[in-house]
Design a protein around this motif. Structure first.
Motif, PDB file in Angstrom:
ATOM      1  N   HIS A  70      24.299 -24.098  16.759  1.00  0.00           N
ATOM      2  CA  HIS A  70      24.661 -25.516  16.807  1.00  0.00           C
ATOM      3  C   HIS A  70      26.163 -25.623  16.978  1.00  0.00           C
ATOM      4  CE1 HIS A  70      20.598 -25.872  15.355  1.00  0.00           C
ATOM      5  NE2 HIS A  70      20.900 -25.148  14.301  1.00  0.00           N
ATOM      6  N   HIS A 119      19.161 -19.497  18.193  1.00  0.00           N
ATOM      7  CA  HIS A 119      19.941 -20.642  18.656  1.00  0.00           C
ATOM      8  C   HIS A 119      21.214 -20.796  17.846  1.00  0.00           C
ATOM      9  CE1 HIS A 119      17.656 -22.113  15.193  1.00  0.00           C
ATOM     10  NE2 HIS A 119      18.593 -23.027  15.053  1.00  0.00           N
ATOM     11  N   HIS A 171      21.571 -17.965  15.104  1.00  0.00           N
ATOM     12  CA  HIS A 171      20.647 -17.700  13.998  1.00  0.00           C
ATOM     13  C   HIS A 171      19.191 -17.958  14.360  1.00  0.00           C
ATOM     14  CE1 HIS A 171      21.601 -21.981  13.642  1.00  0.00           C
ATOM     15  NE2 HIS A 171      20.436 -22.137  13.031  1.00  0.00           N
ATOM     16  N   GLU A 195      24.256 -25.514   8.731  1.00  0.00           N
ATOM     17  CA  GLU A 195      22.933 -25.398   8.114  1.00  0.00           C
ATOM     18  C   GLU A 195      23.019 -24.446   6.931  1.00  0.00           C
ATOM     19  OE1 GLU A 195      19.980 -24.513  11.139  1.00  0.00           O
ATOM     20  OE2 GLU A 195      20.134 -26.583  11.855  1.00  0.00           O
TER      21      GLU A 195
HETATM   22 FE    FE Z   1      19.403 -24.026  13.238  1.00  0.00          FE
END
Ligand code: FE
Length: 344
Positions: A237, A235, A276, A242
């Motif tokens: 973002h 996925h 990632h 992160e």
């Molecule tokens: Fe993530």
């Protein structure tokens, strides 16, 4: 496999990168070494991360930050920590939450001590550049290498968000708190290893050590552990950064199609837009990280179930993807593949 290769040194601009344990810009002051792992250049002004190692008796003077939030995660040794007038003795896995304006200081009590300092909005990595001098080695020195002057402290308070306080700290006495919990507001607190707001997702236990309520929504701090397992969905973002800092065990991560193994002390920066996934590869693996902003917190609460005890269980809990899908438009989550292994 794709052949793009991940940057493996601290970059001068925002991008995904991998730093192996010990890599980063290192500075020595006294008998302590600061290793800068993330700064405003490498994260695009999002967050900073420095690990501090040192020997017994090493201290840092009492101070506070005006705007910066700081999150401290202890990796090794024993650290006496003064937070807002209360002393604690910290060991590996313990967490300290330091909102703006809160006085704090530390003294190292073990022979080998190491902790990670995450922060936002403070330019705090500049402190180590100003107080220390470049250091090419990986272990802290056996005797003090240099000491900083009053002028250097003044320069640090001019260039970074730090105010040094004159009050003396009385070391040697400390609190051993009973069970502690994240407060429901912005406040200073300490969590012992195992504590935090706990959510079980399948076989993995996520502990939210700083919630949006603790940070004004600026970030969340999550510690996750579990046994050897399967990769999570691949996925990306759109909005939040992160970070993955492996502190125990071993894991595999995928970043923009590249597969890397992470071992304790290894760090992966995953800015918004980076495809990632991760998989825990040994039977006790722990990864911690700051996620900025804090908007992803509802994901853990939707996918997981509250968990009473302090360790991941023998039997996995449910994975409530149905609840995630029900709020997917509110989550900063774009699922690209069920597994990164499907892409090969
Ligand atoms: Fe993530």
């Amino acid at each position: 496999m794709m052949s793009v290769s991940l940057i493996t040194e601290l970059p001068e601009e925002k991008m995904p990168y991998l730093l192996r344990s010990g890599d980063g810009r290192k500075y020595v002051f006294g008998q302590q070494v600061a290793t800068v792992i993330a700064d405003f250049k490498s994260t695009g002004d999002v967050l900073e991360l420095t690990t501090i190692s040192g020997g017994k008796g090493e201290t840092f003077p009492l101070h506070r930050h005006k705007d910066a939030f700081e999150s401290i995660y202890v990796m090794e040794g024993k650290i006496e920590f003064m937070l807002d007038g209360v002393n604690y003795l910290l060991t590996a896995g313990d967490y300290v939450h330091i909102p703006p304006g809160i006085a704090h200081a530390y003294r190292m009590a073990g022979h080998r001590n190491r902790f990670a300092s995450y922060s936002i909005k403070g330019n705090l990595t500049a402190i180590y550049e100003l107080l220390g001098k470049p250091y090419p080695y990986f272990e802290h020195p056996t005797t003090a290498m240099n000491s900083y002057s009053e002028n250097q402290l003044t320069e640090a308070s001019n260039r970074a968000d730090i105010v040094f306080l004159q009050d003396a700290v009385q070391w040697g006495k400390y609190n051993s708190p009973e069970e502690s919990h994240n407060p429901r507001c912005v406040a200073p607190y300490v969590l012992e290893n195992g504590e935090g707001d706990r959510l079980l997702t399948g076989d993995q236990l996520h502990r939210i050590l700083a919630t949006q309520e603790n940070t004004n929504g600026e970030y969340i701090f999550v510690a996750s552990d579990g046994p050897k397992g399967e990769p999570i969905v691949e996925h990306f973002h759109n909005h939040h950064t992160e970070t993955f800092f492996c502190v125990q065990g071993q894991m595999t991560m995928w970043a923009n199609g590249e597969e890397v193994k992470l071992f304790p002390g290894d760090f992966l920066h995953v800015p918004a837009g980076t495809l990632h996934s991760y998989r825990l590869d040994s039977h006790y693996t722990k990864v911690v990280g700051m996620l900025v902003s804090g908007l992803f917190e509802p994901f853990f609460r939707a996918l997981g179930e509250p968990h009473e005890t302090y360790t991941f269980p023998t039997e996995p809990g449910p994975l409530r993807m149905d609840r995630v899908m029900a709020i997917i438009d509110e989550l900063d989550l774009n699922v690209v593949a069920k597994s990164p292994l499907d892409r090969k």
